[in-house]
Design an enzyme around this catalytic site. Structure first.
Site, PDB file in Angstrom:
ATOM      1  N   LYS A  87      -2.787 -41.396  18.069  1.00  0.00           N
ATOM      2  CA  LYS A  87      -2.244 -41.357  19.432  1.00  0.00           C
ATOM      3  C   LYS A  87      -1.614 -42.692  19.825  1.00  0.00           C
ATOM      4  O   LYS A  87      -0.807 -42.740  20.758  1.00  0.00           O
ATOM      5  CB  LYS A  87      -3.313 -40.942  20.440  1.00  0.00           C
ATOM      6  CG  LYS A  87      -4.325 -41.999  20.817  1.00  0.00           C
ATOM      7  CD  LYS A  87      -5.325 -41.453  21.819  1.00  0.00           C
ATOM      8  CE  LYS A  87      -6.376 -42.489  22.224  1.00  0.00           C
ATOM      9  NZ  LYS A  87      -5.801 -43.555  23.069  1.00  0.00           N
ATOM     10  N   ASP A  88      -1.973 -43.764  19.127  1.00  0.00           N
ATOM     11  CA  ASP A  88      -1.417 -45.079  19.429  1.00  0.00           C
ATOM     12  C   ASP A  88      -0.223 -45.429  18.555  1.00  0.00           C
ATOM     13  O   ASP A  88       0.304 -46.543  18.645  1.00  0.00           O
ATOM     14  CB  ASP A  88      -2.491 -46.165  19.234  1.00  0.00           C
ATOM     15  CG  ASP A  88      -3.608 -46.061  20.252  1.00  0.00           C
ATOM     16  OD1 ASP A  88      -3.352 -45.581  21.373  1.00  0.00           O
ATOM     17  OD2 ASP A  88      -4.745 -46.451  19.933  1.00  0.00           O
ATOM     18  N   ALA A 139      -5.877 -47.581  31.905  1.00  0.00           N
ATOM     19  CA  ALA A 139      -4.525 -48.090  31.672  1.00  0.00           C
ATOM     20  C   ALA A 139      -3.587 -46.978  31.252  1.00  0.00           C
ATOM     21  O   ALA A 139      -2.423 -47.221  30.961  1.00  0.00           O
ATOM     22  CB  ALA A 139      -4.559 -49.182  30.597  1.00  0.00           C
ATOM     23  N   ARG A 142      -1.025 -41.200  31.722  1.00  0.00           N
ATOM     24  CA  ARG A 142      -1.307 -39.767  31.545  1.00  0.00           C
ATOM     25  C   ARG A 142      -2.584 -39.392  32.279  1.00  0.00           C
ATOM     26  O   ARG A 142      -2.632 -38.399  33.021  1.00  0.00           O
ATOM     27  CB  ARG A 142      -1.444 -39.445  30.048  1.00  0.00           C
ATOM     28  CG  ARG A 142      -1.914 -38.021  29.761  1.00  0.00           C
ATOM     29  CD  ARG A 142      -2.253 -37.839  28.292  1.00  0.00           C
ATOM     30  NE  ARG A 142      -3.309 -38.728  27.846  1.00  0.00           N
ATOM     31  CZ  ARG A 142      -4.623 -38.476  27.969  1.00  0.00           C
ATOM     32  NH1 ARG A 142      -5.033 -37.354  28.543  1.00  0.00           N
ATOM     33  NH2 ARG A 142      -5.523 -39.339  27.529  1.00  0.00           N
ATOM     34  N   ARG A 143      -3.627 -40.163  32.081  1.00  0.00           N
ATOM     35  CA  ARG A 143      -4.893 -39.883  32.763  1.00  0.00           C
ATOM     36  C   ARG A 143      -4.748 -40.090  34.262  1.00  0.00           C
ATOM     37  O   ARG A 143      -5.229 -39.287  35.076  1.00  0.00           O
ATOM     38  CB  ARG A 143      -6.001 -40.775  32.184  1.00  0.00           C
ATOM     39  CG  ARG A 143      -6.412 -40.398  30.772  1.00  0.00           C
ATOM     40  CD  ARG A 143      -7.303 -41.452  30.146  1.00  0.00           C
ATOM     41  NE  ARG A 143      -7.811 -41.011  28.840  1.00  0.00           N
ATOM     42  CZ  ARG A 143      -8.159 -41.838  27.866  1.00  0.00           C
ATOM     43  NH1 ARG A 143      -8.061 -43.147  28.028  1.00  0.00           N
ATOM     44  NH2 ARG A 143      -8.604 -41.364  26.709  1.00  0.00           N
ATOM     45  N   ARG A 160      -8.483 -52.376  30.358  1.00  0.00           N
ATOM     46  CA  ARG A 160      -8.146 -52.311  28.939  1.00  0.00           C
ATOM     47  C   ARG A 160      -9.268 -52.949  28.144  1.00  0.00           C
ATOM     48  O   ARG A 160     -10.265 -53.390  28.679  1.00  0.00           O
ATOM     49  CB  ARG A 160      -6.793 -52.999  28.670  1.00  0.00           C
ATOM     50  CG  ARG A 160      -5.610 -52.190  29.208  1.00  0.00           C
ATOM     51  CD  ARG A 160      -4.292 -52.601  28.596  1.00  0.00           C
ATOM     52  NE  ARG A 160      -4.351 -52.587  27.141  1.00  0.00           N
ATOM     53  CZ  ARG A 160      -3.722 -53.475  26.372  1.00  0.00           C
ATOM     54  NH1 ARG A 160      -2.998 -54.440  26.915  1.00  0.00           N
ATOM     55  NH2 ARG A 160      -3.816 -53.399  25.064  1.00  0.00           N
ATOM     56  N   GLN A 164     -16.521 -50.684  24.100  1.00  0.00           N
ATOM     57  CA  GLN A 164     -17.686 -51.394  24.630  1.00  0.00           C
ATOM     58  C   GLN A 164     -17.326 -52.181  25.891  1.00  0.00           C
ATOM     59  O   GLN A 164     -18.111 -52.221  26.860  1.00  0.00           O
ATOM     60  CB  GLN A 164     -18.254 -52.336  23.556  1.00  0.00           C
ATOM     61  CG  GLN A 164     -18.913 -51.615  22.395  1.00  0.00           C
ATOM     62  CD  GLN A 164     -17.936 -51.102  21.337  1.00  0.00           C
ATOM     63  OE1 GLN A 164     -16.719 -51.169  21.499  1.00  0.00           O
ATOM     64  NE2 GLN A 164     -18.474 -50.615  20.243  1.00  0.00           N
ATOM     65  N   ARG A 166     -14.974 -51.470  28.098  1.00  0.00           N
ATOM     66  CA  ARG A 166     -14.760 -50.552  29.216  1.00  0.00           C
ATOM     67  C   ARG A 166     -16.085 -50.009  29.753  1.00  0.00           C
ATOM     68  O   ARG A 166     -16.289 -49.899  30.959  1.00  0.00           O
ATOM     69  CB  ARG A 166     -13.837 -49.420  28.787  1.00  0.00           C
ATOM     70  CG  ARG A 166     -12.470 -49.907  28.351  1.00  0.00           C
ATOM     71  CD  ARG A 166     -11.540 -48.762  28.043  1.00  0.00           C
ATOM     72  NE  ARG A 166     -10.404 -49.192  27.230  1.00  0.00           N
ATOM     73  CZ  ARG A 166      -9.302 -48.505  27.059  1.00  0.00           C
ATOM     74  NH1 ARG A 166      -9.159 -47.332  27.639  1.00  0.00           N
ATOM     75  NH2 ARG A 166      -8.324 -48.956  26.299  1.00  0.00           N
ATOM     76  N   CYS A 253       5.160 -45.484  27.209  1.00  0.00           N
ATOM     77  CA  CYS A 253       3.882 -45.625  27.903  1.00  0.00           C
ATOM     78  C   CYS A 253       4.047 -45.561  29.416  1.00  0.00           C
ATOM     79  O   CYS A 253       3.070 -45.554  30.147  1.00  0.00           O
ATOM     80  CB  CYS A 253       3.225 -46.939  27.503  1.00  0.00           C
ATOM     81  SG  CYS A 253       2.684 -46.971  25.783  1.00  0.00           S
TER      82      CYS A 253
END
Length: 316
Positions: A87-88, A139, A142-143, A160, A164, A166, A253
Site C-alpha cells: 500500500k506504500d 495522516a 483516506r481515513r 505519524r 508503537q 502511534r 497522497c
C-alpha cells in the site's frame, strides 16, 4: 544466486523488519537454494519517508518516499530484492524496477485504537465509541475523509511514526483515538489493541493494504525466476486490480482513495472503489465485477466511472 547471498533491502521499522523476515522465511521454505545459512542477507535502508514525522506524505513528496532510497540501492545493485508494504508503493515504479511477486494478504481492514474517554464498541455503529468532537490522530486522507463523512463533528490532526509510536501517543492522551491497519497489528502480535475493527462498508481500505510486495530489477532473470515460485496468485489478482484503479485515478497522497478487491466463489473478482474530499463533504463509492484475469481492466473502468461521477476538484 546460490553462489552469493540474496541481499534483501528493507526499512528499519519493527513492522518493515517483520515483513522482510517473513519474506525470508517463505523464501527459505519454498526455495532450497535459499535455505542454507547465509543464503539471505538483510540490509536496512533509511528512507526519506521515515525521516520526516511531522508532515503528511503529500507535503514532502508522496508515498514514493518510503521506497526511493531502497530502489536506488536496488538499481545500483547493492541489494537484490526489496520488501515493501504494497500500500506504500507507488503505482508507477522507477525504470528497470518491477513488482516481482506478492505474498499472501493479511486482513485488509482498518482498526480503531481507542483512548481515554471513548465509549464501548457498538457493532451497529462502530464510530459510536468516539465522543462528540473527539480528536483523531491520522495522516491518512483516506481515513480522514471517510470518518468526517460519517462524523463531521470529529477533529483530525496528523499522527505519524511506526505502530508503537502511534499506540503510545493515544495511550498518553495526545489523541482520543487513532486508526491503524489491522494487518500490521496482527503481524506484530498486537491484534488485541484493535478495540474496534472497521468492516469495509464503514472504512474502505487502502489499495493493497495487508499485502507484502517484493520488487526486483527487471533484468535479473535468475532472481525473478526464484521469486515467481513464492508468488501468492490470489493476492496478486486482487493487488493488480486495486493498483490499476489507483493508478488510473492518478492517486496521490492528497486524494482520498480506497480500493478493495475480493475473489468470489465463482472465480470472479469484485472491486470496490472510493474517492472523496479530505473534509468528508463529498464521497463517492462504486463497485464492479469481472473475470479475475480482467481485474486490471476492471480497475481502470471503475476509476473512469468514479472520475465521471465526481467533482473535478477531487483530482486537482
Amino acid at each position: 544466486m546460490a553462489s552469493q547471498p540474496m541481499r534483501i533491502g528493507t526499512r528499519g521499522s519493527p513492522l518493515a523488519l517483520w515483513q522482510a523476515r517473513h519474506f525470508a522465511s517463505v523464501a527459505r521454505a519454498a526455495i532450497p537454494a535459499l535455505a542454507a545459512d547465509g543464503a539471505l542477507e538483510e540490509h536496512i535502508i533509511a528512507t526519506s519517508g521515515d525521516k520526516v514525522q511531522d508532515k503528511r506524505l503529500a507535503d514532502i513528496g508522496g508515498k514514493g518516499l518510503f521506497a526511493k532510497e531502497i530502489h536506488e540501492a536496488l538499481a545500483d545493485r547493492r541489494i537484490d530484492v526489496a520488501v515493501h508494504s504494497l500500500k506504500d508503493l507507488e503505482t508507477e515504479l522507477p525504470p528497470g524496477i518491477v513488482l516481482a511477486c506478492v505474498l499472501e494478504r493479511e486482513d485488509p481492514r482498518d482498526a480503531l485504537i481507542l483512548g481515554a474517554g471513548c465509549g464501548a464498541a457498538n457493532a451497529d455503529d462502530p464510530l459510536a465509541a468516539l465522543p462528540q468532537g473527539a480528536l483523531v490522530g491520522t495522516a491518512s486522507v483516506r481515513r480522514q475523509a471517510q470518518l468526517l463523512h460519517r462524523r463531521p463533528d470529529l477533529r483530525v490532526d496528523i499522527i505519524r511514526g511506526n505502530v508503537q509510536t502511534r499506540l503510545g501517543r493515544v495511550a498518553a492522551g495526545d489523541f482520543t483515538c487513532s486508526l491503524l491497519a489491522l494487518a500490521g497489528l496482527k503481524r506484530l502480535g498486537m491484534a488485541d489493541r484493535a478495540q474496534v475493527v472497521l468492516e469495509a462498508d464503514a472504512m474502505l481500505p487502502a489499495a493493497c493494504q495487508g499485502i507484502v510486495g517484493i520488487t526486483a530489477r527487471a533484468d535479473d532473470a535468475a532472481t525473478l525466476a526464484l521469486l515467481a515460485r513464492i508468488e501468492h496468485a490470489p493476492s496478486r489478482l486482487v493487488a493488480d486490480a486495486e493498483r490499476a484503479l489507483l493508478g488510473a485515478l492518478d492517486g496521490s497522497c492528497r486524494t482520498p482513495i480506497g480500493a478493495h478487491a475480493t475473489l468470489l466463489p465463482d472465480g470472479r473478482l469484485r472491486l470496490h472503489g472510493l474517492v472523496a474530499r479530505a473534509d468528508g463533504s463529498f464521497l463517492k463509492r462504486n463497485m464492479g465485477e469481472a473475470a479475475a484475469k480482467d481485474g486490471p481492466q476492471l480497475g481502470r473502468d471503475l476509476a473512469a466511472a468514479l472520475k465521471r461521477e465526481s467533482p473535478a476538484d477531487i483530482f486537482g
